[in-house]
Enzyme design. Structure first.
Site, PDB file in Angstrom:
ATOM      1  N   HIS A  18       0.816  -1.217   0.000  1.00  0.00           N
ATOM      2  CA  HIS A  18       0.000   0.000   0.000  1.00  0.00           C
ATOM      3  C   HIS A  18       0.854   1.274   0.000  1.00  0.00           C
ATOM      4  CE1 HIS A  18      -3.405  -2.697   1.711  1.00  0.00           C
ATOM      5  NE2 HIS A  18      -3.320  -2.766   0.387  1.00  0.00           N
ATOM      6  N   ASP A 165      -2.780  -9.233  -7.334  1.00  0.00           N
ATOM      7  CA  ASP A 165      -2.446  -9.489  -5.928  1.00  0.00           C
ATOM      8  C   ASP A 165      -3.116 -10.783  -5.442  1.00  0.00           C
ATOM      9  OD1 ASP A 165      -1.681  -9.133  -3.284  1.00  0.00           O
ATOM     10  OD2 ASP A 165      -3.203  -7.612  -2.857  1.00  0.00           O
TER      11      ASP A 165
HETATM   12  C1  SAM Z   1      -4.345 -10.563  -0.996  1.00  0.00           C
HETATM   13  S1  SAM Z   1      -6.061 -10.406  -1.163  1.00  0.00           S
HETATM   14  C2  SAM Z   1      -6.280  -8.841  -1.901  1.00  0.00           C
HETATM   15  C3  SAM Z   1      -5.956  -7.665  -1.064  1.00  0.00           C
HETATM   16  C4  SAM Z   1      -6.196  -6.335  -1.713  1.00  0.00           C
HETATM   17  N1  SAM Z   1      -5.590  -6.256  -3.044  1.00  0.00           N
HETATM   18  C5  SAM Z   1      -5.620  -5.235  -0.865  1.00  0.00           C
HETATM   19  O1  SAM Z   1      -4.431  -4.923  -1.026  1.00  0.00           O
HETATM   20  O2  SAM Z   1      -6.332  -4.679  -0.035  1.00  0.00           O
HETATM   21  C6  SAM Z   1      -6.444 -11.456  -2.524  1.00  0.00           C
HETATM   22  C7  SAM Z   1      -7.907 -11.425  -2.914  1.00  0.00           C
HETATM   23  O3  SAM Z   1      -8.050 -12.140  -4.158  1.00  0.00           O
HETATM   24  C8  SAM Z   1      -9.274 -12.836  -4.129  1.00  0.00           C
HETATM   25  N2  SAM Z   1      -9.164 -13.907  -5.146  1.00  0.00           N
HETATM   26  C9  SAM Z   1      -8.652 -15.150  -5.016  1.00  0.00           C
HETATM   27  N3  SAM Z   1      -8.663 -15.796  -6.194  1.00  0.00           N
HETATM   28  C10 SAM Z   1      -9.164 -14.921  -7.101  1.00  0.00           C
HETATM   29  C11 SAM Z   1      -9.394 -14.991  -8.512  1.00  0.00           C
HETATM   30  N4  SAM Z   1      -9.104 -16.093  -9.202  1.00  0.00           N
HETATM   31  N5  SAM Z   1      -9.909 -13.925  -9.130  1.00  0.00           N
HETATM   32  C12 SAM Z   1     -10.192 -12.784  -8.421  1.00  0.00           C
HETATM   33  N6  SAM Z   1     -10.009 -12.657  -7.094  1.00  0.00           N
HETATM   34  C13 SAM Z   1      -9.491 -13.719  -6.443  1.00  0.00           C
HETATM   35  C14 SAM Z   1      -9.391 -13.310  -2.703  1.00  0.00           C
HETATM   36  O4  SAM Z   1     -10.731 -13.607  -2.371  1.00  0.00           O
HETATM   37  C15 SAM Z   1      -8.831 -12.115  -1.918  1.00  0.00           C
HETATM   38  O5  SAM Z   1      -9.839 -11.237  -1.536  1.00  0.00           O
END
Ligand code: SAM
Length: 282
Positions: A18, A165
């Protein structure tokens, strides 16, 4: 899908990601032309550090919880946009609410910039949709990240930041990340892509770093912070971001910022920072 970001919000990896994202937003705003952020794995946007999930792990205490004391004036100047978002979310002072990547992007972007926030987990996608229902700058989608990038690239503005991410829950996720990225770069060669990777006791980091370098995109920057030793079954020992088409002078800022963060967040003498070019600017 087991991963829920609410358990990890505000941890050392979130702080690195972030802080870098906030700097990136400042660089994007140097030009008047609008840009678009595509957040392919968005989470729910806003996190309550006093909530049940954050309380169960206490991970934020080893991340944002360690940033209460100010750094030097030079570092604080670079941290200012990140700090300002957190302060705006906690108007009574203290630290209860922590921004996810979509919240940070929206709070740092301008009226004519746009965000696509994508989240696959069904419950988290609903939470995300509700969070940004009334912000006309934000479109929420609930697609697989790979499908999302295929649908949304290139952005109409032809300027943009794409955040990849994934949680790397499954073994094939590093390969999927590389495939997604290769496709994204073909569709939008000038995009600023940001890819997150974990430092654990496995080969995920090496696989992602080698695969991204091979894409041969100029100005590909590795930004890595380790906070402790990695051991089998030991979870996250640090993390990194790879930035493609890194904006001019962002590397210099991060060469000051990331060592300061590593020194603060590292456990014992384990804090290590690396900011180096995988592919240099042309
Ligand atoms: C590390 S977290 C994201 C954190 C966010 N980017 C932040 O910095 O606040 C990863 C997210 O990806 C989602 N996720 C997992 N597999 C995914 C996919 N194939 N496509 C989209 N989202 C996915 C998860 O549910 C989770 O909410």
């Amino acid at each position: 899908m087991n991963y829920r970001h609410a358990y990890h919000a505000g941890n050392h990896a979130d702080v690195l990601k972030h802080v870098v994202l906030a700097r990136l937003m400042e660089h994007m705003k140097k030009k008047d032309k609008p840009f678009r952020v595509i957040d392919a794995h968005a989470g729910i946007g806003l996190y309550d550090l006093a909530g049940i999930e954050a309380g169960k792990t206490g991970e934020w205490e080893g991340g944002i919880g360690k940033l209460a004391q100010p750094f030097s004036a030079e570092i604080e100047a670079l941290l200012a946009p990140y700090r300002a978002v957190i302060a705006a979310l906690n108007p009574q002072g203290g630290l209860r609410y922590y921004p996810g990547s979509p919240e940070l992007a929206l709070r740092l972007m301008r009226a004519n910039d746009r965000l696509v926030a994508n989240e696959l987990h069904p419950e988290d996608a609903i939470a995300l949709e509700q969070q940004y229902l009334y912000d006309p700058r934000c479109e929420v989608t609930a697609l697989d990240a790979e499908t999302c990038l295929k649908a949304k690239l290139p952005p109409p503005e032809r300027r943009g930041v794409i955040l990849v991410d994934p949680p790397y829950e499954v073994k094939t996720e590093a390969e999927k990340t590389l495939r997604m990225l290769a496709h994204g770069v073909r569709r939008f060669a000038q995009g600023v892509f940001v890819v997150w990777y974990p430092l654990k006791a496995d080969a995920t980091a090496e696989t992602v770093l080698a695969g991204v370098k091979e894409l041969g995109v100029p100005a590909t920057l590795k930004v890595q912070m380790r906070v402790r030793e990695a051991f089998s079954g030991g979870g996250l020992a640090g993390s990194g971001l790879i930035i493609l088409n890194t904006p001019w002078t962002l590397d210099t800022e991060l060469k000051a910022l990331v060592p300061a963060l590593a020194e603060r967040l590292g456990i014992g003498s384990w804090g290590q920072a690396e900011v180096s070019w995988l592919n240099s600017p042309t």
